[in-house]
Scaffold this motif. Structure first.
Motif, PDB file in Angstrom:
ATOM      1  N   VAL B 140     -81.417  89.598 111.616  1.00 59.11           N
ATOM      2  CA  VAL B 140     -82.131  89.986 112.836  1.00 59.11           C
ATOM      3  C   VAL B 140     -83.145  88.891 113.163  1.00 59.11           C
ATOM      4  CG1 VAL B 140     -83.715  91.657 113.854  1.00 59.11           C
ATOM      5  CG2 VAL B 140     -81.853  92.453 112.387  1.00 59.11           C
ATOM      6  N   ILE B 141     -83.060  88.370 114.406  1.00 61.25           N
ATOM      7  CA  ILE B 141     -83.997  87.285 114.759  1.00 61.25           C
ATOM      8  C   ILE B 141     -84.887  87.649 115.955  1.00 61.25           C
ATOM      9  CG2 ILE B 141     -82.610  85.413 113.780  1.00 61.25           C
ATOM     10  CD1 ILE B 141     -81.649  84.857 116.702  1.00 61.25           C
ATOM     11  N   GLY B 142     -84.654  88.836 116.527  1.00 60.59           N
ATOM     12  CA  GLY B 142     -85.496  89.234 117.647  1.00 60.59           C
ATOM     13  C   GLY B 142     -84.996  90.518 118.283  1.00 60.59           C
ATOM     14  N   VAL B 143     -85.544  90.832 119.461  1.00 61.02           N
ATOM     15  CA  VAL B 143     -85.133  92.060 120.167  1.00 61.02           C
ATOM     16  C   VAL B 143     -84.925  91.756 121.650  1.00 61.02           C
ATOM     17  CG1 VAL B 143     -86.414  93.564 118.581  1.00 61.02           C
ATOM     18  CG2 VAL B 143     -87.504  92.811 120.695  1.00 61.02           C
ATOM     19  N   ARG B 144     -84.054  92.560 122.259  1.00 57.04           N
ATOM     20  CA  ARG B 144     -83.881  92.512 123.702  1.00 57.04           C
ATOM     21  C   ARG B 144     -84.496  93.782 124.279  1.00 57.04           C
ATOM     22  NH1 ARG B 144     -79.518  89.129 123.443  1.00 57.04           N
ATOM     23  NH2 ARG B 144     -78.318  90.599 122.223  1.00 57.04           N
ATOM     24  N   THR B 145     -85.162  93.658 125.420  1.00 57.76           N
ATOM     25  CA  THR B 145     -85.788  94.827 126.031  1.00 57.76           C
ATOM     26  C   THR B 145     -85.214  95.064 127.420  1.00 57.76           C
ATOM     27  OG1 THR B 145     -87.548  93.683 127.215  1.00 57.76           O
ATOM     28  CG2 THR B 145     -87.941  94.144 124.887  1.00 57.76           C
ATOM     29  N   ASP B 146     -85.650  96.185 128.022  1.00 57.57           N
ATOM     30  CA  ASP B 146     -85.147  96.494 129.360  1.00 57.57           C
ATOM     31  C   ASP B 146     -85.952  95.784 130.454  1.00 57.57           C
ATOM     32  OD1 ASP B 146     -87.449  97.980 129.142  1.00 57.57           O
ATOM     33  OD2 ASP B 146     -86.570  99.863 129.822  1.00 57.57           O
ATOM     34  N   ARG B 147     -86.830  94.893 130.064  1.00 55.34           N
ATOM     35  CA  ARG B 147     -87.542  94.087 131.048  1.00 55.34           C
ATOM     36  C   ARG B 147     -86.735  92.834 131.356  1.00 55.34           C
ATOM     37  NH1 ARG B 147     -93.541  94.697 131.803  1.00 55.34           N
ATOM     38  NH2 ARG B 147     -93.969  96.694 130.809  1.00 55.34           N
ATOM     39  N   GLU B 148     -86.959  92.286 132.519  1.00 58.35           N
ATOM     40  CA  GLU B 148     -86.214  91.095 132.917  1.00 58.35           C
ATOM     41  C   GLU B 148     -86.516  89.939 131.981  1.00 58.35           C
ATOM     42  OE1 GLU B 148     -85.874  89.255 137.118  1.00 58.35           O
ATOM     43  OE2 GLU B 148     -86.005  91.454 137.366  1.00 58.35           O
ATOM     44  N   GLY B 149     -85.462  89.239 131.570  1.00 60.23           N
ATOM     45  CA  GLY B 149     -85.641  88.117 130.647  1.00 60.23           C
ATOM     46  C   GLY B 149     -86.293  88.566 129.360  1.00 60.23           C
ATOM     47  N   GLY B 150     -85.955  89.759 128.954  1.00 59.21           N
ATOM     48  CA  GLY B 150     -86.681  90.389 127.853  1.00 59.21           C
ATOM     49  C   GLY B 150     -86.208  90.080 126.453  1.00 59.21           C
ATOM     50  N   SER B 151     -85.908  88.822 126.143  1.00 57.09           N
ATOM     51  CA  SER B 151     -85.557  88.480 124.762  1.00 57.09           C
ATOM     52  C   SER B 151     -86.769  87.895 124.062  1.00 57.09           C
ATOM     53  CB  SER B 151     -84.425  87.447 124.729  1.00 57.09           C
ATOM     54  OG  SER B 151     -83.253  88.014 125.229  1.00 57.09           O
ATOM     55  N   ILE B 152     -87.094  88.459 122.902  1.00 57.30           N
ATOM     56  CA  ILE B 152     -88.274  88.010 122.169  1.00 57.30           C
ATOM     57  C   ILE B 152     -87.869  87.789 120.707  1.00 57.30           C
ATOM     58  CG2 ILE B 152     -90.743  88.419 121.868  1.00 57.30           C
ATOM     59  CD1 ILE B 152     -90.224  90.954 123.679  1.00 57.30           C
ATOM     60  N   TYR B 153     -88.422  86.770 120.097  1.00 53.95           N
ATOM     61  CA  TYR B 153     -88.002  86.399 118.750  1.00 53.95           C
ATOM     62  C   TYR B 153     -89.134  86.549 117.730  1.00 53.95           C
ATOM     63  CZ  TYR B 153     -84.041  84.725 121.361  1.00 53.95           C
ATOM     64  OH  TYR B 153     -82.956  84.687 122.186  1.00 53.95           O
ATOM     65  N   ALA B 154     -88.740  86.800 116.493  1.00 54.05           N
ATOM     66  CA  ALA B 154     -89.728  86.932 115.418  1.00 54.05           C
ATOM     67  C   ALA B 154     -89.064  86.680 114.072  1.00 54.05           C
ATOM     68  CB  ALA B 154     -90.345  88.324 115.435  1.00 54.05           C
ATOM     69  N   ASP B 155     -89.896  86.402 113.068  1.00 53.46           N
ATOM     70  CA  ASP B 155     -89.373  86.196 111.711  1.00 53.46           C
ATOM     71  C   ASP B 155     -88.867  87.512 111.126  1.00 53.46           C
ATOM     72  OD1 ASP B 155     -89.958  83.515 111.718  1.00 53.46           O
ATOM     73  OD2 ASP B 155     -91.982  83.799 110.903  1.00 53.46           O
ATOM     74  N   VAL B 156     -89.527  88.597 111.528  1.00 51.50           N
ATOM     75  CA  VAL B 156     -89.127  89.899 110.995  1.00 51.50           C
ATOM     76  C   VAL B 156     -89.343  90.974 112.076  1.00 51.50           C
ATOM     77  CG1 VAL B 156     -91.404  90.381 109.968  1.00 51.50           C
ATOM     78  CG2 VAL B 156     -89.363  91.487 109.011  1.00 51.50           C
ATOM     79  N   VAL B 157     -88.422  91.955 112.115  1.00 53.82           N
ATOM     80  CA  VAL B 157     -88.551  93.063 113.059  1.00 53.82           C
ATOM     81  C   VAL B 157     -88.737  94.354 112.248  1.00 53.82           C
ATOM     82  CG1 VAL B 157     -87.408  94.442 114.842  1.00 53.82           C
ATOM     83  CG2 VAL B 157     -87.182  91.946 114.859  1.00 53.82           C
ATOM     84  N   ILE B 158     -89.796  95.079 112.552  1.00 51.10           N
ATOM     85  CA  ILE B 158     -90.041  96.348 111.854  1.00 51.10           C
ATOM     86  C   ILE B 158     -89.660  97.487 112.790  1.00 51.10           C
ATOM     87  CG2 ILE B 158     -91.782  97.830 110.797  1.00 51.10           C
ATOM     88  CD1 ILE B 158     -93.163  95.380 109.760  1.00 51.10           C
ATOM     89  N   LEU B 159     -88.681  98.283 112.373  1.00 52.02           N
ATOM     90  CA  LEU B 159     -88.196  99.385 113.189  1.00 52.02           C
ATOM     91  C   LEU B 159     -89.009 100.639 112.894  1.00 52.02           C
ATOM     92  CD1 LEU B 159     -84.365  98.767 112.790  1.00 52.02           C
ATOM     93  CD2 LEU B 159     -85.789  98.212 114.757  1.00 52.02           C
ATOM     94  N   ALA B 160     -89.879 100.975 113.839  1.00 59.19           N
ATOM     95  CA  ALA B 160     -90.697 102.184 113.730  1.00 59.19           C
ATOM     96  C   ALA B 160     -90.347 103.045 114.927  1.00 59.19           C
ATOM     97  CB  ALA B 160     -92.177 101.817 113.716  1.00 59.19           C
ATOM     98  N   ASP B 161     -89.046 103.148 115.193  1.00 56.38           N
ATOM     99  CA  ASP B 161     -88.592 103.734 116.451  1.00 56.38           C
ATOM    100  C   ASP B 161     -88.248 105.208 116.357  1.00 56.38           C
ATOM    101  OD1 ASP B 161     -86.472 102.987 114.857  1.00 56.38           O
ATOM    102  OD2 ASP B 161     -85.163 102.422 116.505  1.00 56.38           O
ATOM    103  N   GLY B 162     -88.707 105.845 115.294  1.00 51.20           N
ATOM    104  CA  GLY B 162     -88.609 107.306 115.258  1.00 51.20           C
ATOM    105  C   GLY B 162     -87.287 107.846 114.769  1.00 51.20           C
TER     106      GLY B 162
END
Lengths: 95, 432
Positions: B140-162
């Motif tokens: 995993v290198i990042g996340v895509r969101t529902d915002r325009e151009g919404g790709s964001i990258y990180a060293d680690v993604v923490i899933l606290a999505d319920g």
């Protein structure tokens, strides 16, 4: 008979008109193949109703976004469930 | 936004806030994404706050956190249709600060917690739904969101999505939830004048009462009910296993309505104004249902990882603890310039294994199965115990020895001697 609408009336929503976040995959499966139709009584917001001909009607406006319908549709996996777009859907005042 | 962060946290509930706060405080560059209009607007809990877990993150939280009442009394009720048998524990020890447990209103509390995360230096973006994880092969290198151009990258993604954790499921990190591993709880909040609550529950000032209930209110389904006192409101709710709702054909709101009309509950709510109705799934599969919680560039915290101790009604403290430990794991790896690989992030699981989180879940690992297979604990026993009390407390000219015999016969008729002994053994095994 308890009207769930009276409860939902107390809640705040920002409805994403014409973009329901839940859809029924194949309505025929619900109408013809599904004998149990548990979505009609398990959904805590009563979003699913059964019509006289067995067709299931889904209106997501009162959805509490719990995920129940997604998980209980075990036999046919016929519920396409996504989170509402950012900012839309239920807005809990107290939670 | 083509920016890169040290860590992205998906979700602003207790676990996500704990993780984001811990990492931001240590100087990491943290982005937290929340789909609600404000943090808390999508979150539902009973709700009781356990001080210890939060104290380890924000030691002086009592100074400005929105707390309702500190709990000085716990009532446990076993209900029949018209009665209950109960026990109370009340102690002035609970009136001595620092208080151990509080009732809270989550929409307010989460907003406060989120403000602390912001002050610690994290960037929080609301009204943004994360739609996908961006993968580089298995990493995993990042996340895509529902915002325009919404790709964001990180060293680690923490899933606290319920509890629903669609992201982890889409990515194949854990399987779909099974109806027998989740409880569906529905709840209402009723507003009453502060004095009325204090008189009705025999408390003063900021003191509060918890009532936990089991028995006929769940109509034979595996589940419990609760009533909590807030400052100017009461929350009342009931939750049962989803598999039981499905099988029983009962609607959750009808169950709640029936519970509210119980002759022992109705007077407590009288005159209140209902202002919100909520529903929420609680992951109660326990130890055996905990999925893989770390991997290449990702960690899972809170409800998404099944971190709920259903027996003790604890969840938010496990959420905060798993969030904090996940944050600390990332901090440690970052400090030693180690990659966020599965092999290195395994430290997260190991730390949890050595903590109360996994130890408690492990202790009760057989409980879900025992309760599923033995519905008499929610039907026959509440009925028998209530009837026994009724027999012994009714003064009608029948001698006590005869009454005792009646009670014993009642138990044997309903459950047989063998059944009674078996049930006792099962319960002993489950709590051992």
């Amino acid at each position: 008979m308890i009207k769930v609408e009276e409860k939902l009336f107390q809640n705040r929503y920002r409805v994403d008109a014409e973009h329901p976040h839940i859809n029924i995959g194949n309505p025929e499966v619900c109408q013809v193949e599904c004998k149990t139709q548990q979505c009609t009584y398990c959904c805590p917001a009563g979003c699913y109703t059964r019509e006289g001909n067995g067709r299931i009607v889904l209106i997501t406006d009162g959805c509490l976004e719990c995920g129940t319908c997604r998980i209980i549709c075990t036999e046919f996996r016929n519920v396409e469930w996504e989170y509402p777009r950012g900012g839309y859907g239920i807005l809990f005042k107290f939670g | 936004m083509d920016e890169k962060f040290d860590a992205i946290v998906v979700g602003a509930g207790p676990s996500g806030n704990a993780a984001a706060y811990t990492m931001a405080k240590a100087g990491l560059k943290v982005l937290q994404l929340e789909r609600g209009e404000y943090p808390g607007s999508k979150n539902v809990q009973g709700a009781i706050l356990y001080s210890d877990a939060l104290e380890r993150i924000i030691p002086d939280f009592r100074e400005d956190a929105p707390l309702e009442r500190h709990l000085i009394e716990q009532r446990m009720w076993v209900l029949d249709d018209e009665s209950y048998v109960g026990s109370n524990y009340r102690s002035d020890e609970f009136n001595k600060p620092p208080y151990n447990r509080y009732t809270i209103i989550r929409a307010q509390f989460d907003k406060w917690f989120s403000q602390k995360v912001r002050e610690a230096g994290a960037l929080i973006i609301c009204e943004t739904t994360v739609t996908d994880l961006i993968m580089d092969r298995t990493r995993v290198i990042g996340v895509r969101t529902d915002r325009e151009g919404g790709s964001i990258y990180a060293d680690v993604v923490i899933l606290a999505d319920g509890v629903n954790s669609l992201l982890a499921k889409k990515a194949g990190f854990h399987p779909e939830l099974h109806p027998k591993d989740v409880a569906l709880a529905v709840k209402e909040i009723h507003f009453l004048p502060q004095e009325t609550i204090e008189q009705r529950f025999n408390v003063g000032g900021d003191e509060g009462v918890v009532i936990e209930m089991a028995g006929k209110i769940t109509q034979g389904m595996v589940g419990t009910g609760f009533l909590y006192t807030n400052k100017e409101s009461l929350t009342i709710g009931v939750g049962c296993m989803l598999s039981d709702f499905k099988q029983q054909g009962t609607s959750p709101y009808a169950l709640l309505e029936q519970m509210k009309s119980h002759p022992s509950i109705k007077p407590l709510l009288a005159g209140g104004e209902m202002k919100e109705y909520t529903a929420h799934l609680i992951p109660e599969g326990g130890y055996n249902a905990v999925p893989q919680i770390y991997g290449e560039g990702w960690l899972i915290v809170g409800d998404s990882g099944m971190f709920v101790n259903a027996v003790h009604r604890e969840g938010s403290n496990l959420a905060m603890t798993t969030g904090r430990v996940a944050g600390e794991t990332v901090i440690e790896l970052a400090a030693r310039k180690k990659p966020m690989s599965a092999a290195n992030l395994a430290l997260y699981r190991k730390t949890l294994d050595d903590s109360f989180v996994m130890k408690d879940l492990k202790k009760y690992r057989n409980m879900p199965e025992i309760l599923h297979g033995n519905h008499q604990f929610f039907t026959t026993y509440p009925e028998l115990v209530n009837r026994a009390m009724h027999t012994m407390l009714t003064v009608d000219g029948i001698d006590k020895k005869t009454k005792e015999r009646e009670v014993r016969q009642d138990f044997r008729k309903k459950r047989s001697l063998f059944g009674l002994m078996g049930d006792a053994f099962k319960m002993w095994r489950a709590f051992e």
